[in-house]
Design a protein around this motif. Sequence first.
Motif, PDB file in Angstrom:
ATOM      1  N   SER A  54       0.819  -1.209   0.000  1.00 53.27           N
ATOM      2  CA  SER A  54       0.000   0.000   0.000  1.00 53.27           C
ATOM      3  C   SER A  54       0.852   1.257   0.000  1.00 53.27           C
ATOM      4  CB  SER A  54      -0.911   0.016   1.238  1.00 53.27           C
ATOM      5  OG  SER A  54      -1.774  -1.089   1.234  1.00 53.27           O
ATOM      6  N   LEU A  55       1.935   1.236   0.784  1.00 49.41           N
ATOM      7  CA  LEU A  55       2.771   2.420   0.918  1.00 49.41           C
ATOM      8  C   LEU A  55       3.717   2.615  -0.254  1.00 49.41           C
ATOM      9  CD1 LEU A  55       3.784   2.276   4.689  1.00 49.41           C
ATOM     10  CD2 LEU A  55       2.041   3.717   3.620  1.00 49.41           C
ATOM     11  N   SER A  56       4.001   1.528  -0.997  1.00 46.47           N
ATOM     12  CA  SER A  56       4.983   1.607  -2.078  1.00 46.47           C
ATOM     13  C   SER A  56       4.599   2.613  -3.141  1.00 46.47           C
ATOM     14  CB  SER A  56       5.188   0.234  -2.726  1.00 46.47           C
ATOM     15  OG  SER A  56       3.985  -0.184  -3.343  1.00 46.47           O
ATOM     16  N   ASN A  57       3.302   2.739  -3.399  1.00 46.00           N
ATOM     17  CA  ASN A  57       2.861   3.708  -4.402  1.00 46.00           C
ATOM     18  C   ASN A  57       1.423   4.060  -4.083  1.00 46.00           C
ATOM     19  OD1 ASN A  57       2.664   5.344  -6.594  1.00 46.00           O
ATOM     20  ND2 ASN A  57       3.767   3.939  -7.949  1.00 46.00           N
ATOM     21  N   ILE A  58       1.251   4.919  -3.090  1.00 42.57           N
ATOM     22  CA  ILE A  58      -0.063   5.156  -2.505  1.00 42.57           C
ATOM     23  C   ILE A  58      -1.056   5.757  -3.498  1.00 42.57           C
ATOM     24  CG2 ILE A  58       0.438   7.483  -1.632  1.00 42.57           C
ATOM     25  CD1 ILE A  58      -0.997   6.558   0.987  1.00 42.57           C
ATOM     26  N   TYR A  59      -0.560   6.420  -4.533  1.00 43.22           N
ATOM     27  CA  TYR A  59      -1.453   7.050  -5.498  1.00 43.22           C
ATOM     28  C   TYR A  59      -1.657   6.216  -6.764  1.00 43.22           C
ATOM     29  CZ  TYR A  59      -0.762  11.069  -2.506  1.00 43.22           C
ATOM     30  OH  TYR A  59      -0.703  11.905  -1.433  1.00 43.22           O
ATOM     31  N   SER A  60      -1.099   5.023  -6.829  1.00 36.74           N
ATOM     32  CA  SER A  60      -1.278   4.184  -8.009  1.00 36.74           C
ATOM     33  C   SER A  60      -1.249   2.722  -7.598  1.00 36.74           C
ATOM     34  CB  SER A  60      -0.178   4.461  -9.033  1.00 36.74           C
ATOM     35  OG  SER A  60       1.081   4.118  -8.492  1.00 36.74           O
ATOM     36  N   ILE A  61      -1.566   1.852  -8.541  1.00 35.32           N
ATOM     37  CA  ILE A  61      -1.602   0.418  -8.266  1.00 35.32           C
ATOM     38  C   ILE A  61      -0.191  -0.071  -7.945  1.00 35.32           C
ATOM     39  CG2 ILE A  61      -1.371  -0.143 -10.727  1.00 35.32           C
ATOM     40  CD1 ILE A  61      -3.203  -2.541 -10.235  1.00 35.32           C
ATOM     41  N   GLY A  62      -0.047  -0.885  -6.893  1.00 42.46           N
ATOM     42  CA  GLY A  62       1.255  -1.409  -6.491  1.00 42.46           C
ATOM     43  C   GLY A  62       1.489  -2.798  -7.051  1.00 42.46           C
ATOM     44  N   ILE A  63       2.711  -3.315  -6.886  1.00 40.09           N
ATOM     45  CA  ILE A  63       3.078  -4.589  -7.504  1.00 40.09           C
ATOM     46  C   ILE A  63       2.332  -5.774  -6.876  1.00 40.09           C
ATOM     47  CG2 ILE A  63       5.106  -5.011  -6.045  1.00 40.09           C
ATOM     48  CD1 ILE A  63       4.657  -5.774  -9.823  1.00 40.09           C
ATOM     49  N   ILE A  64       2.098  -5.737  -5.564  1.00 39.65           N
ATOM     50  CA  ILE A  64       1.379  -6.840  -4.922  1.00 39.65           C
ATOM     51  C   ILE A  64      -0.064  -6.884  -5.424  1.00 39.65           C
ATOM     52  CG2 ILE A  64       0.607  -7.834  -2.741  1.00 39.65           C
ATOM     53  CD1 ILE A  64       3.630  -7.948  -3.115  1.00 39.65           C
ATOM     54  N   GLU A  65      -0.712  -5.726  -5.452  1.00 40.15           N
ATOM     55  CA  GLU A  65      -2.086  -5.646  -5.957  1.00 40.15           C
ATOM     56  C   GLU A  65      -2.137  -6.081  -7.416  1.00 40.15           C
ATOM     57  OE1 GLU A  65      -5.636  -2.322  -6.629  1.00 40.15           O
ATOM     58  OE2 GLU A  65      -3.746  -1.743  -5.699  1.00 40.15           O
ATOM     59  N   THR A  66      -1.149  -5.648  -8.198  1.00 37.16           N
ATOM     60  CA  THR A  66      -1.090  -6.021  -9.612  1.00 37.16           C
ATOM     61  C   THR A  66      -0.954  -7.524  -9.784  1.00 37.16           C
ATOM     62  OG1 THR A  66      -0.058  -3.908 -10.175  1.00 37.16           O
ATOM     63  CG2 THR A  66       0.191  -5.692 -11.768  1.00 37.16           C
ATOM     64  N   PHE A  67      -0.087  -8.121  -8.990  1.00 33.71           N
ATOM     65  CA  PHE A  67       0.145  -9.576  -9.055  1.00 33.71           C
ATOM     66  C   PHE A  67      -1.155 -10.343  -8.823  1.00 33.71           C
ATOM     67  CE2 PHE A  67       2.035 -13.480  -6.884  1.00 33.71           C
ATOM     68  CZ  PHE A  67       2.420 -14.070  -8.074  1.00 33.71           C
ATOM     69  N   PHE A  68      -1.940  -9.884  -7.859  1.00 45.32           N
ATOM     70  CA  PHE A  68      -3.197 -10.580  -7.565  1.00 45.32           C
ATOM     71  C   PHE A  68      -4.284 -10.282  -8.597  1.00 45.32           C
ATOM     72  CE2 PHE A  68      -1.381 -11.256  -3.357  1.00 45.32           C
ATOM     73  CZ  PHE A  68      -1.821 -12.540  -3.090  1.00 45.32           C
ATOM     74  N   LYS A  69      -4.256  -9.082  -9.160  1.00 46.74           N
ATOM     75  CA  LYS A  69      -5.306  -8.706 -10.112  1.00 46.74           C
ATOM     76  C   LYS A  69      -4.990  -9.114 -11.553  1.00 46.74           C
ATOM     77  CE  LYS A  69      -7.518  -4.804  -7.775  1.00 46.74           C
ATOM     78  NZ  LYS A  69      -7.875  -3.367  -7.880  1.00 46.74           N
ATOM     79  N   PHE A  70      -3.757  -9.515 -11.811  1.00 48.87           N
ATOM     80  CA  PHE A  70      -3.374  -9.851 -13.176  1.00 48.87           C
ATOM     81  C   PHE A  70      -4.259 -10.976 -13.708  1.00 48.87           C
ATOM     82  CE2 PHE A  70       0.545  -8.321 -15.288  1.00 48.87           C
ATOM     83  CZ  PHE A  70       0.247  -8.758 -16.569  1.00 48.87           C
ATOM     84  N   PRO A  71      -4.868 -10.789 -14.887  1.00 47.90           N
ATOM     85  CA  PRO A  71      -5.748 -11.826 -15.446  1.00 47.90           C
ATOM     86  C   PRO A  71      -5.078 -13.187 -15.479  1.00 47.90           C
ATOM     87  CG  PRO A  71      -5.886  -9.835 -16.751  1.00 47.90           C
ATOM     88  CD  PRO A  71      -4.769  -9.608 -15.764  1.00 47.90           C
ATOM     89  N   ILE A  72      -5.741 -14.183 -14.940  1.00 46.42           N
ATOM     90  CA  ILE A  72      -5.164 -15.520 -14.799  1.00 46.42           C
ATOM     91  C   ILE A  72      -4.815 -16.134 -16.145  1.00 46.42           C
ATOM     92  CG2 ILE A  72      -7.386 -16.752 -14.796  1.00 46.42           C
ATOM     93  CD1 ILE A  72      -6.179 -18.510 -12.533  1.00 46.42           C
ATOM     94  N   GLU A  73      -5.543 -15.718 -17.202  1.00 44.50           N
ATOM     95  CA  GLU A  73      -5.285 -16.263 -18.535  1.00 44.50           C
ATOM     96  C   GLU A  73      -3.920 -15.837 -19.052  1.00 44.50           C
ATOM     97  OE1 GLU A  73      -9.520 -15.855 -17.699  1.00 44.50           O
ATOM     98  OE2 GLU A  73      -7.905 -14.372 -17.788  1.00 44.50           O
ATOM     99  N   ILE A  74      -3.450 -14.668 -18.597  1.00 42.94           N
ATOM    100  CA  ILE A  74      -2.162 -14.150 -19.056  1.00 42.94           C
ATOM    101  C   ILE A  74      -1.042 -14.611 -18.144  1.00 42.94           C
ATOM    102  CG2 ILE A  74      -0.845 -12.044 -19.554  1.00 42.94           C
ATOM    103  CD1 ILE A  74      -3.555 -10.655 -20.004  1.00 42.94           C
TER     104      ILE A  74
END
Length: 218
Positions: free
Chosen positions: A18-38
């Motif tokens: 959360s703190l890594s980039n408070i105004y944009s999507i962070g890498i942990i959030e991205t990893f979980f949200k990344f479409p499973i097909e890709i």
Amino acid sequence: MKSHKKIIIFTFIFIIGSLSNIYSIGIIETFFKFPIEILYQITPDEKKKGLQLYYEKQPAIINSRYNTPIEITKVDTIGNFLCFKTSDVSSTEIKVIKADSGQSYIFHNSITCGPACDSNITIFNDEWYYVPTEKIAPSLLKLSKLDFFDLEKAKKDGKNIEELTEKLTLLFYELHFSAEKNDLIVRLDISRLDEETKKALKPYFTETKFFSWTGSSF
């Protein structure tokens, strides 16, 4: 105690993410949200397991839905970077970069190495819409094999680099993102050239080029 340790680890992941980039999507959030097909059919449970193992400093080996092993090798929440191996010869990097406009871009970089290494980058915005390379990384499309050589020095020495590199008909560019910075590193492989040509090119050859994020593109 083990359960308590897991809670501490996931609290740590959440806070740092959360703190890594408070105004944009962070890498942990991205990893979980990344479409499973890709993302190699990695389920949310396996992603969670992999991060837990990584932060416990254990081999972070997980499985895809196809039961193929995947190892998380690097997570940098400050630099918004994550890398994992998909086989002995292939890996994937995910990099999140926030533009000056406030838009975040997600870079998916697949690297495969055989006799030479080659890369393929796909770019998304934070709503998971595909973004053309020419918009965000125009420098890559303009890149030429001659950009890796000191043409002025070669000319002074009476060497014709264009002629010497004629045999480089298939170009293999190995791309890597810097974990800590918003830099893109490009490597040109010339190992397939004959020894005489490689020796003639060596004084003028720079194996890697660095591209820095301008605030809107590479």
